[in-house]
Enzyme design. Structure first.
Site, mmCIF file in Angstrom:
data_model
loop_
_atom_site.group_PDB
_atom_site.id
_atom_site.type_symbol
_atom_site.label_atom_id
_atom_site.label_comp_id
_atom_site.label_asym_id
_atom_site.label_seq_id
_atom_site.Cartn_x
_atom_site.Cartn_y
_atom_site.Cartn_z
ATOM 1 N N ARG A 45 4.682 -7.230 7.819
ATOM 2 C CA ARG A 45 5.790 -7.224 6.236
ATOM 3 C C ARG A 45 4.048 -6.778 5.275
ATOM 4 O O ARG A 45 3.275 -6.608 5.350
ATOM 5 C CB ARG A 45 6.679 -7.838 5.757
ATOM 6 C CG ARG A 45 5.932 -9.608 5.732
ATOM 7 C CD ARG A 45 4.700 -10.621 5.146
ATOM 8 N NE ARG A 45 4.566 -9.764 4.036
ATOM 9 C CZ ARG A 45 3.705 -10.068 3.791
ATOM 10 N NH1 ARG A 45 2.269 -10.242 4.211
ATOM 11 N NH2 ARG A 45 3.613 -10.209 1.978
ATOM 12 N N GLY A 46 4.966 -6.429 4.307
ATOM 13 C CA GLY A 46 3.645 -6.168 2.964
ATOM 14 C C GLY A 46 3.712 -4.266 3.020
ATOM 15 O O GLY A 46 3.405 -3.630 4.267
ATOM 16 N N ARG A 88 13.570 -0.183 5.516
ATOM 17 C CA ARG A 88 12.917 -1.006 4.368
ATOM 18 C C ARG A 88 12.991 -0.331 3.191
ATOM 19 O O ARG A 88 12.469 0.696 3.094
ATOM 20 C CB ARG A 88 11.788 -1.745 4.372
ATOM 21 C CG ARG A 88 12.366 -3.220 5.002
ATOM 22 C CD ARG A 88 10.901 -4.382 4.738
ATOM 23 N NE ARG A 88 11.108 -4.622 3.698
ATOM 24 C CZ ARG A 88 10.718 -6.059 3.514
ATOM 25 N NH1 ARG A 88 9.667 -6.452 4.032
ATOM 26 N NH2 ARG A 88 10.567 -6.403 2.688
ATOM 27 N N GLN A 198 6.664 -16.190 1.390
ATOM 28 C CA GLN A 198 5.334 -15.593 1.642
ATOM 29 C C GLN A 198 3.754 -16.525 1.070
ATOM 30 O O GLN A 198 2.620 -16.313 1.807
ATOM 31 C CB GLN A 198 5.107 -14.049 1.260
ATOM 32 C CG GLN A 198 6.178 -12.916 1.710
ATOM 33 C CD GLN A 198 7.066 -12.771 1.860
ATOM 34 O OE1 GLN A 198 7.640 -13.913 0.981
ATOM 35 N NE2 GLN A 198 8.385 -12.022 1.722
ATOM 36 N N ASP A 239 4.793 -2.620 -5.107
ATOM 37 C CA ASP A 239 5.419 -2.006 -2.826
ATOM 38 C C ASP A 239 5.719 -0.921 -3.843
ATOM 39 O O ASP A 239 5.141 0.532 -3.038
ATOM 40 C CB ASP A 239 6.589 -2.566 -3.238
ATOM 41 C CG ASP A 239 7.116 -3.777 -2.324
ATOM 42 O OD1 ASP A 239 6.531 -5.116 -2.235
ATOM 43 O OD2 ASP A 239 6.584 -4.155 -0.900
ATOM 44 N N ASN A 249 7.673 -4.994 -7.229
ATOM 45 C CA ASN A 249 6.716 -6.384 -6.197
ATOM 46 C C ASN A 249 8.386 -7.455 -6.560
ATOM 47 O O ASN A 249 9.162 -7.613 -6.720
ATOM 48 C CB ASN A 249 5.563 -6.630 -7.049
ATOM 49 C CG ASN A 249 4.390 -7.704 -5.867
ATOM 50 O OD1 ASN A 249 4.986 -6.827 -4.964
ATOM 51 N ND2 ASN A 249 4.143 -8.455 -6.445
ATOM 52 N N LYS A 250 7.367 -8.102 -5.456
ATOM 53 C CA LYS A 250 7.998 -9.807 -4.493
ATOM 54 C C LYS A 250 8.842 -10.247 -5.794
ATOM 55 O O LYS A 250 8.262 -9.924 -6.851
ATOM 56 C CB LYS A 250 7.298 -10.820 -4.186
ATOM 57 C CG LYS A 250 7.638 -11.550 -3.096
ATOM 58 C CD LYS A 250 9.081 -10.853 -2.823
ATOM 59 C CE LYS A 250 8.680 -10.197 -1.277
ATOM 60 N NZ LYS A 250 10.372 -9.646 -0.717
HETATM 61 O O1 MRU Z 1 8.954 -8.453 1.492
HETATM 62 P P1 MRU Z 1 7.312 -8.299 1.592
HETATM 63 O O2 MRU Z 1 6.909 -9.717 2.038
HETATM 64 O O3 MRU Z 1 7.313 -7.000 2.400
HETATM 65 O O4 MRU Z 1 7.209 -7.932 -0.075
HETATM 66 C C1 MRU Z 1 5.496 -7.988 0.143
HETATM 67 C C2 MRU Z 1 5.370 -7.818 -1.351
HETATM 68 O O5 MRU Z 1 5.646 -7.853 -2.724
HETATM 69 C C3 MRU Z 1 3.506 -7.009 -1.567
HETATM 70 O O6 MRU Z 1 3.444 -8.185 -2.696
HETATM 71 C C4 MRU Z 1 2.884 -5.617 -1.503
HETATM 72 O O7 MRU Z 1 4.116 -5.504 -0.088
HETATM 73 C C5 MRU Z 1 1.980 -5.417 -1.923
HETATM 74 S S1 MRU Z 1 1.172 -6.016 -0.138
HETATM 75 C C6 MRU Z 1 0.089 -5.509 -0.483
#
Ligand code: MRU
Length: 352
Positions: A45-46, A88, A198, A239, A249-250
């Protein structure tokens, strides 16, 4: 280096992020469908990491294809890209990476001397190049952003924007790593980041791995810590960044940004150019992934909520550009007005 994902002769190997920090185990994806599954279930993920994972998925699909002609392979590539793109919806890096692989394929197949083996080798080489470029971008963000962080003090981060979210080093955590390498005495505060944790599981694990002082806090503690002067800067990943500088972002990032503004704390976003989406004008147009209710109602298989309760589980939120002090990219540090700043760096890059 933390081995987030790796191309091997047997397939693509992923560090299983659903098992961290208690178990360090690996998942080997031997088909593009398995790569898609690994992305959907968040084994990897990320945003930058899922982009490169998808590129490797396309390369794997092409490598394992039984197609006898380039025409048949072309039909399969379309199918492979569709399956990977359906994993996703929010991180634009996924679509950026798939398009880059697809475009390369269509360029190669039109060549008069094209062969299936030649195409396979070129697709693998391209995915590996994207892997290397991602690490280089993280290093460059670190170099550009380090001086923005305090020489001494608390830095808050949300979710995991580290080596685990990239091919190595990290975006937001890369900037923190770089500042620490330059001698800054930083105390990191990692939001736990409900519901997938996370921050508590991954950011804490990887920063401890590097010996960077880290404290995990519950998401609802941010306001209190800021009011007590414990946080001098916030740095997060992204993201997708819209053309006007709005940042997806998250989930929870938006609240942190508002709190930062209220307390006079700078709020930085670190992201590679592959996260910037100049085709999307405004943050409200960014698709937000809604994940399964079970991520909220249960933890580690244990039910937390009453049977049948309603749940919302948006995985991301959008922070309006007005809350963002600066965006750190591998091309440099951008400040408002973001529409002009993003466009001018893009134009400069296109013009070489
Ligand atoms: O749902 P995830 O764990 O994929 O979400 C990740 C995030 O929101 C990160 O902050 C984002 O992808 C940046 S990672 C360098």
């Amino acid at each position: 280096m933390i081995p987030t994902l790796e191309w091997t002769s047997e397939g693509v190997r992923f560090l299983d992020q659903t098992k961290l920090p208690l178990e360090e185990t690996y998942v080997l994806a031997t088909s593009y469908q398995q790569v898609a599954d690994v992305i959907t279930t968040m084994v990897v993920r990320g945003a930058p990491a899922i982009g490169v994972a998808a590129a490797m998925g396309v390369a794997l699909g092409v490598t394992r294809s039984q197609a006898a002609t380039i025409g048949d392979l072309s039909t399969e590539v379309r199918q492979i890209c569709q399956v990977l793109a359906a994993t996703r919806p929010t991180a634009v890096n996924l679509f950026w990476a798939i398009s880059r692989m697809e475009e390369l394929f269509y360029t190669l197949e039109r060549k008069p001397d094209a062969t299936i083996d030649g195409i396979r080798a070129a697709m693998i080489a391209e995915a590996l190049k994207m892997y290397d470029q991602d690490i280089a971008a993280c290093r460059s963000m670190g170099a550009h952003g380090a001086s923005l962080l305090p020489k001494e003090g608390g830095v808050l981060t949300h979710c995991n924007a580290g080596a685990l979210a990239t091919c190595g080093y990290g975006t937001a955590l890369g900037v923190i790593r770089s500042a620490v390498e330059q001698g800054s005495k930083i105390q990191v505060f990692a939001d736990e980041t409900r519901p997938f944790l996370q921050g508590a599981r991954l950011t804490a694990w990887e920063l401890m791995h590097d010996g960077i002082p880290t404290k995990v806090i519950c998401d609802n503690m941010v306001a209190s810590l800021m009011r007590r002067g414990k946080i001098q800067a916030v740095i997060v990943g992204a993201d997708r960044i819209a053309a006007n500088g709005d940042v997806a972002n998250k989930i929870g990032t938006y609240g942190v940004a508002i709190l930062a503004k209220e307390h006079g704390v700078p709020f930085y976003v670190a992201a590679p150019w592959s996260t910037i989406d100049l085709e999307t004008a405004h943050g409200d147009d960014i698709p937000i992934e809604e994940r399964a209710a079970v991520e909220v109602t249960h933890h580690a298989g244990k039910q937390l909520t009453p049977d049948g309760v309603g749940v919302e589980n948006p995985a991301f939120d959008v922070t309006p550009a007005k809350y963002v002090t600066a965006i750190i990219t591998e091309r440099g540090v951008l400040r408002a007005p973001y529409t002009e700043a993003l466009q001018s760096l893009e134009t400069a890059a296109v013009n070489g």
